[in-house]
Write a protein that holds these residues in place. Structure first.
Motif, PDB file in Angstrom:
ATOM      1  N   ASP A 152       0.748  -1.052  -0.167  1.00  0.00           N
ATOM      2  CA  ASP A 152      -0.037  -0.163   0.072  1.00  0.00           C
ATOM      3  C   ASP A 152       0.835   1.256   0.068  1.00  0.00           C
ATOM      4  N   SER A 153       1.911   1.048   0.692  1.00  0.00           N
ATOM      5  CA  SER A 153       3.086   2.387   0.970  1.00  0.00           C
ATOM      6  C   SER A 153       3.384   2.636  -0.445  1.00  0.00           C
ATOM      7  N   LEU A 154       3.964   1.576  -1.190  1.00  0.00           N
ATOM      8  CA  LEU A 154       4.461   1.555  -2.605  1.00  0.00           C
ATOM      9  C   LEU A 154       3.506   2.171  -3.523  1.00  0.00           C
ATOM     10  N   HIS A 155       2.197   1.721  -3.432  1.00  0.00           N
ATOM     11  CA  HIS A 155       1.186   2.372  -4.192  1.00  0.00           C
ATOM     12  C   HIS A 155       0.863   3.773  -4.033  1.00  0.00           C
ATOM     13  N   TYR A 156       0.930   4.269  -2.926  1.00  0.00           N
ATOM     14  CA  TYR A 156       0.696   5.785  -2.594  1.00  0.00           C
ATOM     15  C   TYR A 156       1.847   6.426  -3.040  1.00  0.00           C
ATOM     16  N   LEU A 157       3.100   5.885  -2.828  1.00  0.00           N
ATOM     17  CA  LEU A 157       4.328   6.498  -3.329  1.00  0.00           C
ATOM     18  C   LEU A 157       4.148   6.706  -4.888  1.00  0.00           C
ATOM     19  N   SER A 158       3.488   5.939  -5.745  1.00  0.00           N
ATOM     20  CA  SER A 158       3.453   5.904  -7.028  1.00  0.00           C
ATOM     21  C   SER A 158       2.469   7.086  -7.387  1.00  0.00           C
ATOM     22  N   ASP A 159       1.448   7.303  -6.466  1.00  0.00           N
ATOM     23  CA  ASP A 159       0.466   8.330  -6.521  1.00  0.00           C
ATOM     24  C   ASP A 159       1.234   9.880  -6.619  1.00  0.00           C
ATOM     25  N   LEU A 160       2.248  10.091  -5.997  1.00  0.00           N
ATOM     26  CA  LEU A 160       2.907  11.193  -5.933  1.00  0.00           C
ATOM     27  C   LEU A 160       2.999  11.814  -7.428  1.00  0.00           C
ATOM     28  N   LEU A 161       3.591  10.734  -8.308  1.00  0.00           N
ATOM     29  CA  LEU A 161       4.020  11.346  -9.756  1.00  0.00           C
ATOM     30  C   LEU A 161       2.651  11.827 -10.485  1.00  0.00           C
ATOM     31  N   PRO A 162       1.690  10.990 -10.391  1.00  0.00           N
ATOM     32  CA  PRO A 162       0.245  11.804 -11.230  1.00  0.00           C
ATOM     33  C   PRO A 162       0.045  12.985 -10.282  1.00  0.00           C
ATOM     34  N   SER A 163       0.173  13.074  -9.376  1.00  0.00           N
ATOM     35  CA  SER A 163      -0.413  14.446  -8.740  1.00  0.00           C
ATOM     36  C   SER A 163       0.656  15.517  -8.940  1.00  0.00           C
ATOM     37  N   LEU A 164       1.903  15.305  -9.049  1.00  0.00           N
ATOM     38  CA  LEU A 164       2.845  16.309  -9.488  1.00  0.00           C
ATOM     39  C   LEU A 164       2.492  16.674 -10.950  1.00  0.00           C
ATOM     40  N   GLY A 165       2.490  15.381 -11.694  1.00  0.00           N
ATOM     41  CA  GLY A 165       2.341  15.659 -13.179  1.00  0.00           C
ATOM     42  C   GLY A 165       0.822  16.659 -13.452  1.00  0.00           C
ATOM     43  N   ALA A 166      -0.147  16.357 -12.684  1.00  0.00           N
ATOM     44  CA  ALA A 166      -1.501  16.927 -12.811  1.00  0.00           C
ATOM     45  C   ALA A 166      -1.104  18.690 -12.309  1.00  0.00           C
ATOM     46  N   ILE A 167      -0.381  18.910 -11.503  1.00  0.00           N
ATOM     47  CA  ILE A 167       0.075  20.217 -11.062  1.00  0.00           C
ATOM     48  C   ILE A 167       0.466  20.924 -12.216  1.00  0.00           C
ATOM     49  N   LEU A 168       1.761  20.206 -12.742  1.00  0.00           N
ATOM     50  CA  LEU A 168       2.513  20.825 -13.828  1.00  0.00           C
ATOM     51  C   LEU A 168       1.642  20.824 -15.102  1.00  0.00           C
ATOM     52  N   ALA A 169       0.539  19.973 -15.312  1.00  0.00           N
ATOM     53  CA  ALA A 169      -0.191  20.177 -16.457  1.00  0.00           C
ATOM     54  C   ALA A 169      -1.134  21.373 -16.332  1.00  0.00           C
ATOM     55  N   LEU A 170      -1.852  21.329 -15.152  1.00  0.00           N
ATOM     56  CA  LEU A 170      -2.855  22.537 -14.824  1.00  0.00           C
ATOM     57  C   LEU A 170      -1.994  23.847 -15.017  1.00  0.00           C
ATOM     58  N   TRP A 171      -0.598  24.039 -14.694  1.00  0.00           N
ATOM     59  CA  TRP A 171      -0.037  25.080 -14.470  1.00  0.00           C
ATOM     60  C   TRP A 171       0.213  25.546 -15.882  1.00  0.00           C
ATOM     61  N   LEU A 172       0.610  24.688 -16.700  1.00  0.00           N
ATOM     62  CA  LEU A 172       1.055  25.037 -17.986  1.00  0.00           C
ATOM     63  C   LEU A 172      -0.320  25.520 -19.077  1.00  0.00           C
ATOM     64  N   SER A 173      -1.731  24.639 -18.649  1.00  0.00           N
ATOM     65  CA  SER A 173      -2.738  24.988 -19.193  1.00  0.00           C
ATOM     66  C   SER A 173      -3.100  26.398 -18.887  1.00  0.00           C
ATOM     67  N   ALA A 174      -2.892  26.849 -17.524  1.00  0.00           N
ATOM     68  CA  ALA A 174      -3.179  28.254 -17.142  1.00  0.00           C
ATOM     69  C   ALA A 174      -2.321  29.213 -17.787  1.00  0.00           C
ATOM     70  N   ARG A 175      -1.093  29.007 -17.775  1.00  0.00           N
ATOM     71  CA  ARG A 175       0.009  29.793 -17.973  1.00  0.00           C
ATOM     72  C   ARG A 175       0.012  30.023 -19.548  1.00  0.00           C
ATOM     73  N   PHE A 176       0.238  29.133 -20.201  1.00  0.00           N
ATOM     74  CA  PHE A 176       0.502  29.103 -21.788  1.00  0.00           C
ATOM     75  C   PHE A 176      -0.527  28.442 -22.563  1.00  0.00           C
ATOM     76  N   GLY A 177      -1.731  27.982 -22.056  1.00  0.00           N
ATOM     77  CA  GLY A 177      -2.587  27.263 -22.709  1.00  0.00           C
ATOM     78  C   GLY A 177      -2.325  25.791 -23.346  1.00  0.00           C
ATOM     79  N   PHE A 178      -1.212  25.188 -22.703  1.00  0.00           N
ATOM     80  CA  PHE A 178      -0.955  23.783 -23.313  1.00  0.00           C
ATOM     81  C   PHE A 178      -1.941  22.737 -22.591  1.00  0.00           C
TER      82      PHE A 178
END
Length: 294
Positions: A152-178
């Motif tokens: 379960d710990s390993l799985h939640y650790l893998s969750d951090l990448l999608p969460s960080l990726g989501a923040i990056l994707a949302l920021w790029l969308s808001a900033r540059f429209g990507f």
């Protein structure tokens, strides 16, 4: 397993279920606000977290039951069955997420994102809660050796990448429209989830097939046996794993002129030393007489 270790495992599993439930509700609201695939990927992951963590809680509770007439070696294999079920759920989630991501990537018109700031705030809260949970799970798994808590710990650790990726994707969308980055994050998250599930499933399968314990642990146990007073030699050391338990049996060679009480005392002392170093072990010692001058 001691009652203290059982309580630790149950506390980690209960915390996992609580965090997963909270994140599902929070990310569902964020998805409605943003229409982001990366947030959807993180939501799907948290949804599966909730199911898997609930199964883990049930598995740990069942595995903690004491041995009975029909299960003389206890119920710890329930942890491995639960971990294998977790892996299958994760593989299915990864495949479904990859399919959605590919369809959106190949679509002629990029999907628009909205309310990116709200989505970023939600994902930041998600990262903080997940990080705190991982720290607690890692501590519990280190103390108890629970395969379910570790998985379960390993799985939640893998969750951090999608969460960080989501923040990056949302920021790029808001900033540059990507918006394509959002879809790529979904694909990467599905790959991370898939390979993490394979690792979890492989470990559970090996345990169910009675694979030997970790070679490093075996070497340490051999060192304890060889150094124990009164032991002339040992042989036929065998190990197998079941959930968080490690079953160890071996033969020790003792002076054949010792009394039964003396031989028993040596064996009991050796068993105590091994369990003191590795509380998750179940030890069975056979005593063979030997001429010390031979």
């Amino acid at each position: 397993m001691s009652s203290h270790h059982t309580r630790l495992n149950l506390s980690a599993a209960a915390a996992s279920v609580s965090v997963a439930l909270f994140l599902v509700v929070m990310k569902l609201w964020a998805l409605v606000q943003t229409q982001s695939l990366s947030v959807a990927a993180s939501l799907a992951d948290s949804g599966m977290d909730l199911v898997v963590s609930a199964l883990g809680l049930i598995g740990i509770a069942y595995a903690a039951r004491p041995p009975d007439h029909d299960h003389a070696f206890g119920h710890s294999s329930a942890e491995d069955l639960t971990a294998l079920g977790q892996a299958l759920f994760l593989v299915a989630t990864a495949i479904a997420l990859a399919g959605v991501s590919l369809r959106r990537l190949l679509a002629p018109t990029p999907a628009p994102l909205t309310s990116e700031g709200t989505g970023i705030a939600v994902m930041l809260v998600s990262i903080l809660l997940t990080g705190a949970l991982i720290l607690w799970q890692r501590r519990v798994a280190r103390l108890t050796g629970s395969r379910v808590v570790a998985a379960d710990s390993l799985h939640y650790l893998s969750d951090l990448l999608p969460s960080l990726g989501a923040i990056l994707a949302l920021w790029l969308s808001a900033r540059f429209g990507f918006t394509d980055v959002d879809t790529v994050v979904g694909l990467v998250a599905s790959a991370v989830l898939f390979f993490g599930a394979v690792r979890i499933g492989n470990g559970a399968w090996n345990a169910l097939m009675d694979r030997r314990a970790d070679p490093g642990l075996i070497a340490e146990i051999e060192g304890i046996i060889a150094d124990h007073p009164g032991v002339i030699g040992f042989h036929d050391l065998r190990t197998r794993t079941a959930g968080s338990r490690i079953f160890v049996d071996f033969h020790i060679e003792l002076d054949g002129t010792l009394s039964l009480n003396q031989a028993h005392a040596i064996g009991a002392g050796l068993k105590h030393r091994i369990i003191q170093s590795f509380p998750q072990t179940d030890i069975l010692i056979h005593k063979d007489p030997r001429d010390p001058d031979a």
